[in-house]
Design a protein around this motif. Sequence first.
Motif, PDB file in Angstrom:
ATOM      1  N   VAL A  91      10.695  11.791  -0.356  1.00 46.56           N
ATOM      2  CA  VAL A  91       9.945  10.648   0.432  1.00 46.56           C
ATOM      3  C   VAL A  91      10.668   9.436   0.240  1.00 46.56           C
ATOM      4  N   HIS A  92      10.954   8.849   1.475  1.00 48.77           N
ATOM      5  CA  HIS A  92      11.704   7.613   1.812  1.00 48.77           C
ATOM      6  C   HIS A  92      10.746   6.519   2.108  1.00 48.77           C
TER       7      HIS A  92
ATOM      8  N   ASN B 181      20.296  10.545   7.871  1.00 47.24           N
ATOM      9  CA  ASN B 181      21.348  10.434   6.776  1.00 47.24           C
ATOM     10  C   ASN B 181      20.930  10.627   5.318  1.00 47.24           C
ATOM     11  N   ASP B 182      19.587  10.623   5.111  1.00 50.72           N
ATOM     12  CA  ASP B 182      19.104  10.529   3.764  1.00 50.72           C
ATOM     13  C   ASP B 182      18.689  11.876   3.379  1.00 50.72           C
TER      14      ASP B 182
ATOM     15  N   LYS C  17       0.964  -1.291   0.105  1.00 51.09           N
ATOM     16  CA  LYS C  17      -0.156   0.030   0.026  1.00 51.09           C
ATOM     17  C   LYS C  17       0.795   1.338  -0.078  1.00 51.09           C
ATOM     18  N   LEU C  18       2.101   1.211   0.776  1.00 52.77           N
ATOM     19  CA  LEU C  18       2.925   2.326   0.893  1.00 52.77           C
ATOM     20  C   LEU C  18       3.664   2.551  -0.445  1.00 52.77           C
ATOM     21  N   GLU C  19       3.981   1.512  -1.138  1.00 49.80           N
ATOM     22  CA  GLU C  19       4.671   1.648  -2.280  1.00 49.80           C
ATOM     23  C   GLU C  19       3.805   2.195  -3.439  1.00 49.80           C
ATOM     24  N   ASP C  20       2.565   1.931  -3.361  1.00 51.67           N
ATOM     25  CA  ASP C  20       1.381   2.660  -4.277  1.00 51.67           C
ATOM     26  C   ASP C  20       1.465   4.110  -3.887  1.00 51.67           C
ATOM     27  N   LEU C  21       1.251   4.291  -2.534  1.00 55.54           N
ATOM     28  CA  LEU C  21       1.079   5.954  -2.283  1.00 55.54           C
ATOM     29  C   LEU C  21       2.227   6.492  -2.641  1.00 55.54           C
ATOM     30  N   LYS C  22       3.433   5.885  -2.418  1.00 49.20           N
ATOM     31  CA  LYS C  22       4.685   6.568  -2.789  1.00 49.20           C
ATOM     32  C   LYS C  22       4.742   7.162  -4.157  1.00 49.20           C
TER      33      LYS C  22
END
Length: 152
Positions: free
Chosen positions: A132-133, A126-127, A74-79
């Motif tokens: 958005v990570h 660090n990033d 779900k978070l991959e789709d949101l990203k």
Amino acid sequence: MFRNYKNQVVVIVLFLAFIGLATSFVPPSFVQGRGVSQLPMGFMDGMQDFIKRFTTKANASHILIKGGAEAEFKLEDLKEEIGDSPVKFAEAAALYSACPSGRKGGSLGEFGPGQMVPEFDKVVFNDDVGVVHGPIKTQFGYHLILVNERTE
């Protein structure tokens, strides 16, 4: 006694510098065989990291979804939908985040190293800022993290 943390850091640094200076006057013959000859150097090695803990701050937002693989997907789709847009991120946080911060667009406000779980800290300190990570897995679930600002 002190008005803010920066004054405290200055006092600590001065104290630690004094300790390093004071130990430099101890004759080498006194410390040989006593196991303390490396104290000043070893003691000062972590000084930069110690000071950084007090001066480094970050401001970040996150979206938390609890669960396993389905939460990650779900978070991959949101990203993909959000990109790196702070506005879209805040809207998605309000709709989907399981954290109470979702009501504030996912904003966690300002915090320093060690105040969040290690996986979260690693990304925030660090990033890249403004990106958005994630998804990032923690004990709470999966997160998307937007690093809004970082000072060092």
